[in-house]
Design an enzyme around this catalytic site. Structure first.
Site, PDB file in Angstrom:
ATOM      1  N   LYS A 249      -0.025   8.713   2.994  1.00 33.80           N
ATOM      2  CA  LYS A 249       0.665  10.164   3.205  1.00 33.80           C
ATOM      3  C   LYS A 249       2.191   9.990   3.316  1.00 33.80           C
ATOM      4  O   LYS A 249       3.011  10.788   3.151  1.00 33.80           O
ATOM      5  CB  LYS A 249      -0.120  10.693   4.182  1.00 33.80           C
ATOM      6  CG  LYS A 249      -1.732  11.069   4.007  1.00 33.80           C
ATOM      7  CD  LYS A 249      -1.860  11.978   5.150  1.00 33.80           C
ATOM      8  CE  LYS A 249      -2.276  11.320   6.292  1.00 33.80           C
ATOM      9  NZ  LYS A 249      -3.423  10.582   6.300  1.00 33.80           N
ATOM     10  N   PHE A 250       2.490   8.955   4.335  1.00 33.39           N
ATOM     11  CA  PHE A 250       3.795   8.942   5.020  1.00 33.39           C
ATOM     12  C   PHE A 250       4.897   8.180   4.144  1.00 33.39           C
ATOM     13  O   PHE A 250       5.730   8.198   4.441  1.00 33.39           O
ATOM     14  CB  PHE A 250       3.633   8.531   6.320  1.00 33.39           C
ATOM     15  CG  PHE A 250       2.930   9.306   7.230  1.00 33.39           C
ATOM     16  CD1 PHE A 250       3.621  10.801   7.476  1.00 33.39           C
ATOM     17  CD2 PHE A 250       1.851   9.242   7.684  1.00 33.39           C
ATOM     18  CE1 PHE A 250       3.018  11.512   8.327  1.00 33.39           C
ATOM     19  CE2 PHE A 250       1.043  10.104   8.191  1.00 33.39           C
ATOM     20  CZ  PHE A 250       1.542  11.286   8.762  1.00 33.39           C
TER      21      PHE A 250
ATOM     22  N   LYS B  18       7.305  -0.303   6.520  1.00 35.43           N
ATOM     23  CA  LYS B  18       6.716   0.801   6.207  1.00 35.43           C
ATOM     24  C   LYS B  18       7.836   1.982   6.153  1.00 35.43           C
ATOM     25  O   LYS B  18       8.694   2.170   6.883  1.00 35.43           O
ATOM     26  CB  LYS B  18       5.819   1.486   7.421  1.00 35.43           C
ATOM     27  CG  LYS B  18       5.062   2.776   7.048  1.00 35.43           C
ATOM     28  CD  LYS B  18       4.079   3.314   8.003  1.00 35.43           C
ATOM     29  CE  LYS B  18       3.085   4.417   7.600  1.00 35.43           C
ATOM     30  NZ  LYS B  18       2.244   4.576   8.524  1.00 35.43           N
TER      31      LYS B  18
ATOM     32  N   GLY C 206       0.930  -1.333  -0.041  1.00 37.21           N
ATOM     33  CA  GLY C 206       0.015  -0.082  -0.105  1.00 37.21           C
ATOM     34  C   GLY C 206       0.963   1.103  -0.129  1.00 37.21           C
ATOM     35  O   GLY C 206       2.125   1.180   0.210  1.00 37.21           O
TER      36      GLY C 206
ATOM     37  N   ASP D 142      -6.680   9.602  13.532  1.00 39.52           N
ATOM     38  CA  ASP D 142      -6.891   9.173  11.985  1.00 39.52           C
ATOM     39  C   ASP D 142      -7.462   7.761  12.009  1.00 39.52           C
ATOM     40  O   ASP D 142      -7.394   7.014  11.024  1.00 39.52           O
ATOM     41  CB  ASP D 142      -5.629   9.040  11.361  1.00 39.52           C
ATOM     42  CG  ASP D 142      -5.465   9.193   9.786  1.00 39.52           C
ATOM     43  OD1 ASP D 142      -6.852   9.771   9.464  1.00 39.52           O
ATOM     44  OD2 ASP D 142      -4.680   8.894   9.107  1.00 39.52           O
TER      45      ASP D 142
HETATM   46  P1  ATP Z   1      -2.573   7.014   5.258  1.00 38.24           P
HETATM   47  O1  ATP Z   1      -2.654   7.887   3.772  1.00 38.24           O
HETATM   48  O2  ATP Z   1      -3.768   6.127   4.989  1.00 38.24           O
HETATM   49  O3  ATP Z   1      -2.667   7.673   6.473  1.00 38.24           O
HETATM   50  P2  ATP Z   1       0.099   5.988   5.673  1.00 38.24           P
HETATM   51  O4  ATP Z   1       1.085   6.450   5.036  1.00 38.24           O
HETATM   52  O5  ATP Z   1      -0.167   6.420   7.210  1.00 38.24           O
HETATM   53  O6  ATP Z   1      -1.306   6.108   4.975  1.00 38.24           O
HETATM   54  P3  ATP Z   1      -0.434   3.184   6.392  1.00 38.24           P
HETATM   55  O7  ATP Z   1      -1.957   3.638   6.562  1.00 38.24           O
HETATM   56  O8  ATP Z   1       0.242   2.940   7.485  1.00 38.24           O
HETATM   57  O9  ATP Z   1       0.314   4.396   5.743  1.00 38.24           O
HETATM   58  O10 ATP Z   1      -0.503   2.265   5.408  1.00 38.24           O
HETATM   59  C1  ATP Z   1      -0.675   2.398   4.100  1.00 38.24           C
HETATM   60  C2  ATP Z   1      -1.237   1.212   3.537  1.00 38.24           C
HETATM   61  O11 ATP Z   1      -0.352  -0.087   3.604  1.00 38.24           O
HETATM   62  C3  ATP Z   1      -2.658   0.490   4.412  1.00 38.24           C
HETATM   63  O12 ATP Z   1      -3.649   1.241   3.929  1.00 38.24           O
HETATM   64  C4  ATP Z   1      -2.538  -0.792   4.431  1.00 38.24           C
HETATM   65  O13 ATP Z   1      -3.070  -1.388   3.028  1.00 38.24           O
HETATM   66  C5  ATP Z   1      -1.025  -1.273   4.255  1.00 38.24           C
HETATM   67  N1  ATP Z   1      -0.557  -1.764   5.384  1.00 38.24           N
HETATM   68  C6  ATP Z   1       0.181  -0.827   6.119  1.00 38.24           C
HETATM   69  N2  ATP Z   1       0.642  -1.551   7.421  1.00 38.24           N
HETATM   70  C7  ATP Z   1       0.244  -2.893   6.836  1.00 38.24           C
HETATM   71  C8  ATP Z   1       0.665  -4.274   7.704  1.00 38.24           C
HETATM   72  N3  ATP Z   1       1.117  -4.331   8.752  1.00 38.24           N
HETATM   73  N4  ATP Z   1       0.359  -5.239   7.065  1.00 38.24           N
HETATM   74  C9  ATP Z   1      -0.163  -5.214   5.893  1.00 38.24           C
HETATM   75  N5  ATP Z   1      -0.647  -4.137   5.027  1.00 38.24           N
HETATM   76  C10 ATP Z   1      -0.141  -2.911   5.540  1.00 38.24           C
END
Ligand code: ATP
Ligand code: MG
Length: 677
Positions: free
Chosen positions: A259-260, A278, A256, A370
Site C-alpha cells: 500500500k505504501f 522501503k 515487494g 495490520d
Molecule cells: P502492505 O500492502 O502489505 O501493507 P506495505 O506497503 O506496508 O504493504 P510492506 O509490507 O512493509 O509494505 O512491504 C511490502 C513487501 O516487501 C513485503 O510483503 C515483503 O515481501 C517485502 N519486504 C518488506 N520489508 C522487507 C525486508 N525488510 N526484507 C525483505 N523483504 C521485505
C-alpha cells in the site's frame, strides 16, 4: 365477414373458442433437448441452436442478456424453420459473452429458452512481475500476482521463464517450468551460482497462454558473500534530510510492493552490507505524514522479532526507510514449500515468536493493527526464525484517548475495527487468533464471498472449527484460538496470557516428533486467493462470474424470464412476436369436386391457415348450412375443416363453399358434389 352477418340463430359458425373446446388448447412451444451452454474462443464461430415442437405458425426472436434484440448483420445469421431456430455468430468477440434467449411465440403464447455463451480468450499477463525471496546461490522462490482478467476461463497454470544476463549477450528466454499451479515457484535447479537472471511468467487457461508479465529486476544469485547487515546493537536513527538513499546505497531487485510503496534489496556502497529499502509513495501530504509516522515508530522498536530500522532518508524528492534485509520470504510461502515440514509443534514455535514480538510493542502501548500472514517473514531460508514487518498502520495508544481506525484487511480485522469502536492492544490479539487458525487449518475463519460478507461475519464474530480441517489438531490449540477470537475484546487473551497458555508449552522435544504433518493444499489455495486479491484488479473476472451466475439462473428451465426482467427493447420485440403470426386466412388444401352414390357418407375437407384463428362458415348453394343429425362440421387444431354429410340424396348435389375470415381478411373455396342415383 359478409356471410357471417347474415346467419340465423341455428346456423353454424365455427370459431376459435369452439374449436378450442373440442380440440386440445393451443400449447406453448416445447424445446427439445436444447443446448445449455456454448463455449467458443475469441474469433471463432458460435452456433446456438434450438429445436422445438409447436403446432401452427410460429414467430421467434433472440435476445442477448435480456436486453438486446439480436439482429442479422455481418457477423450474425439467424435461420428459422417452423421447428427450430439457429443463431450463428462468427468472429466472436469478448463482448458477445452472455445469455441468449430464444423466444418462440405460437397460438398458445410465448415460451423461451436461454443458452449461455462463454467466450474464452487467452488470459491477460500476470499483474505483477515475479518477486524474489529465499535467495541462495543456487535457488530462489518467485512469487507473482495472477492476471487482472482470466480471459473468461479459469487460470489453469503458469509458465516461468528466465533469461541469463551475465554473458556477453543476454541469452534467449528459456522455460523453467510450464505447469506451475500456484502463483509462486521455487527454482532449485538450472541456476548458476555465478549467474545473473531476469524472470518473467505467463498465465494460461483453456484458450491459450498469455503474453509475459513484466520482467523481474536483475537477480544476482551469489549474494552469500555479501555481508548481511548484522543488527548487533541498536543505534539511534536520525532521518537524513540532505542525501538521497542512492547516494549511499546501490538499489537492486524489487522485493515487494504494498500500500505504501515499493521495497528493494539494497547494498551499502561503502560496507557492501545488504539491507532493504522501503521507498514510500509521497506525492500528497497524507502519504508523507504516514511514511514519517512509520519511520518515527520503527526507530523506537528494538526487538529480535521485529524488523529493525537502520536508517532513513527524508528529502524533498523521496522518503526511504532502510531496514534489515529479511531473506526468507513470507512465512506462509515457506510453509507450503514441499521440502518444509509443517506440523502443529512448528506452528507453536511461530506463534510464540509472533507473541514475543507483539508483547514487546504492546509493552510500549503500540498496536500493530495490520497483523496478517504477509507481514510475518522468515529470517532465512533454512531455519524457523521469523520477524514481524510492516508497521505502516501501527499506532501508539495515548492514555485517556480513544483510538478509532478505519483500516486493516477484512479477513484479519477485529469486530471493533469494523464497528468503528475504540481499538486497543486486544485488537492485535484477534488478528493473531486468525493467523493461528489459518496456520493450523489452511482455512480463513471469516472469509466470505465478498469483503462485505467477510466483514459481516467478523462483526457477528461468527466462526467455528471445521471438523475436517481441524482433524488431528489438539484441543489445547483450539482452546488457544478460542481465547483469542472473542467478540468482547476485554475477554481476549493478552500476549502474556497467550504465551502462558498450555498450548504454547505443550510440545517439548519428546512428543513433538510424533505429530503428523499438516495438509498444505488448503494453505496453498489460501495463498493463491490472497495474491489474487492483492492485485485488487480482479474486477473484470469477477464481473464475468457474476454475469455467468446470473445467466445460469436464467437458463435453468424452472426459472422463467418474466417480462419485467427484460429490457425495454427486448420487451417490445417479444410483445411484437404475436403480431408476426398475424395472417389473413388462406387455404392450404382446397375442396375437391366429388361424385358419390346415393346413401353414401361424404366428407368434404379443406385446410385453413390464418391468425387470429379464422371463423368458418359452410354454404350450400350460397345458403349457410345448419348442423343437423345428418350434417356435421369439424374444425381441428391443424386447421382442417371437414363437412360430413350422411346418407346423401340427389338433392344434396350442388356447390359447397367453405368461407374463412378473421380480422385481416377472408378466403373461400368451393367444390361441386354430384350424388348419383
Ligand atoms: P502492505 O500492502 O502489505 O501493507 P506495505 O506497503 O506496508 O504493504 P510492506 O509490507 O512493509 O509494505 O512491504 C511490502 C513487501 O516487501 C513485503 O510483503 C515483503 O515481501 C517485502 N519486504 C518488506 N520489508 C522487507 C525486508 N525488510 N526484507 C525483505 N523483504 C521485505
Ligand atoms: Mg505488508
Amino acid at each position: 365477414m359478409l356471410m357471417l352477418l347474415r346467419l340465423g340463430h341455428n346456423q353454424c359458425v365455427l370459431t376459435r373458442e369452439m374449436r378450442l373446446s373440442f380440440c386440445s388448447p393451443g400449447a406453448l412451444a416445447e424445446f427439445l433437448d436444447p443446448q445449455q451452454q456454448v463455449v467458443v474462443g475469441v474469433g471463432g464461430t458460435a452456433r446456438l441452436h434450438c429445436r422445438f415442437s409447436s403446432s401452427g405458425p410460429v414467430a421467434s426472436c433472440w435476445i442477448h442478456d435480456r436486453e438486446k434484440v439480436v439482429l442479422e448483420g455481418l457477423r450474425v445469421c439467424v435461420t428459422n424453420t417452423s421447428s427450430s431456430s439457429t443463431l450463428v455468430l462468427s468472429d466472436v468477440l469478448p463482448v458477445d459473452v452472455g445469455s441468449y434467449s430464444l423466444f418462440v411465440c405460437n397460438r398458445g403464447g410465448t415460451a423461451h429458452w436461454t443458452i449461455s455463451l462463454r467466450v474464452i480468450d487467452r488470459p491477460d499477463p500476470p499483474a505483477s512481475c515475479p518477486f524474489v525471496s529465499q535467495l541462495t546461490p543456487t535457488s530462489l522462490v518467485l512469487s507473482w500476482s495472477g492476471p487482472c482478467f482470466d480471459g473468461g476461463s479459469a487460470i489453469t497454470g503458469y509458465v516461468v521463464e528466465f533469461q541469463r544476463l551475465d554473458q556477453s549477450e543476454p541469452s534467449d528466454w528459456t522455460e523453467l517450468a510450464n505447469q506451475c499451479l500456484n502463483t509462486s515457484y521455487r527454482v532449485c535447479s538450472g541456476l548458476d551460482p555465478q549467474g545473473r537472471y531476469h524472470f518473467r511468467v505467463r498465465a494460461y487457461n483453456a484458450a491459450g497462454v498469455s503474453d509475459p508479465s513484466e520482467e523481474s529486476d536483475c537477480i544476482k544469485m551469489n549474494t552469500t558473500g555479501e555481508p548481511q547487515w548484522e543488527v548487533t546493537s541498536y543505534v539511534e536513527v536520525v532521518p537524513d534530510t540532505t542525501h538521497k538513499a542512492r547516494d549511499h546505497y546501490h538499489v537492486h531487485e524489487k522485493l515487494g510492493v504494498g500500500k505504501f510503496g515499493e521495497v528493494y534489496r539494497m547494498s551499502h556502497k561503502q560496507t557492501g552490507w545488504v539491507c532493504a529499502g522501503k521507498f514510500y509513495r509521497d506525492r500528497v501530504s497524507r502519504e508523507k505524514t504516514a511514511a514519517r509516522q512509520e519511520i518515527k515508530l520503527m526507530k523506537g522498536l528494538h526487538h529480535p522479532k521485529l524488523v529493525q530500522c537502520l536508517a532513513a532518508y527524508d528529502t524533498q524528492s523521496e522518503i526511504v526507510m532502510i531496514l534489515e534485509y529479511i531473506a526468507g520470504g513470507e512465512l506462509f510461502e515457506r510453509i507450503v514449500d514441499e521440502n518444509f515440514e509443517h506440523t502443529e509443534p512448528n506452528s507453536v514455535n511461530y506463534m510464540r515468536q509472533i507473541l514475543e514480538g507483539i508483547q514487546y510493542i504492546h509493552s510500549k502501548r503500540i498496536v500493530h493493527l495490520d497483523l496478517k500472514p504477509e507481514n510475518i517473514v522468515c529470517v532465512n531460508s533454512a531455519g524457523t526464525l521469523i520477524k514481524i514487518i510492516d508497521f505502516g498502520l501501527a499506532s501508539k495508544l495515548e492514555p485517556g484517548k480513544h483510538l478509532m481506525v478505519l483500516h486493516g484487511t477484512p479477513e484479519f480485522v477485529a469486530p471493533e475495527v469494523v464497528n468503528y469502536e475504540p481499538v486497543d492492544l486486544a485488537t492485535d490479539m484477534w488478528s493473531i487468533g486468525v493467523i493461528c487458525y489459518i496456520l493450523l487449518s489452511g482455512e480463513s475463519p471469516f472469509q466470505g464471498n465478498s469483503d462485505a460478507e467477510t466483514l459481516a461475519l467478523v462483526t457477528a464474530a461468527q466462526w467455528e472449527f471445521n471438523p475436517e480441517s481441524f482433524d488431528g489438531i489438539t484441543n489445547e490449540a483450539k482452546d488457544f484460538i478460542s481465547g483469542l477470537l472473542r467478540e468482547d475484546k476485554r475477554t481476549r487473551l493478552s500476549c502474556e496470557k497467550a504465551l502462558a497458555h498450555p498450548w504454547i508449552a505443550l510440545f517439548d522435544d519428546s512428543n513433538s516428533r510424533s505429530t503428523k504433518s499438516l495438509n498444505k493444499d488448503k494453505m496453498r489455495r489460501f495463498l493463491a486467493r490472497r495474491k489474487w486479491k492483492k492485485t485488487g484488479k480482479a474486477l473484470l473476472a469477477l464481473k464475468r462470474m457474476v454475469r455467468c451466475s446470473k445467466s445460469d439462473a436464467l437458463h435453468s428451465p424452472s426459472i422463467s424470464v418474466d417480462a419485467n426482467a427484460l429490457g425495454k427493447e427486448a420487451e417490445q420485440a417479444v410483445a411484437s412476436l404475436e403480431k408476426q403470426l398475424w395472417s389473413e386466412p388462406r387455404f392450404h388444401r382446397a375442396l375437391h369436386d366429388l361424385t358419390e352414390s346415393c346413401g353414401a357418407t361424404v366428407h368434404l375437407a379443406c385446410t385453413i391457415q390464418g391468425y387470429p384463428d379464422p371463423e368458418v362458415v359452410w354454404l350450400f348453394d350460397e345458403a349457410p348450412l345448419e348442423k343437423t343429425r345428418r350434417v356435421q362440421m369439424h374444425y381441428d387444431k391443424n386447421g382442417t375443416c371437414t363437412l360430413t354429410l350422411a346418407q346423401v340424396q340427389p338433392g344434396d348435389s350442388g356447390i359447397y363453399k367453405c368461407c374463412a375470415s378473421n380480422s385481416l381478411g377472408q378466403a373461400r373455396c368451393s367444390a361441386r358434389l354430384t350424388v348419383q342415383l
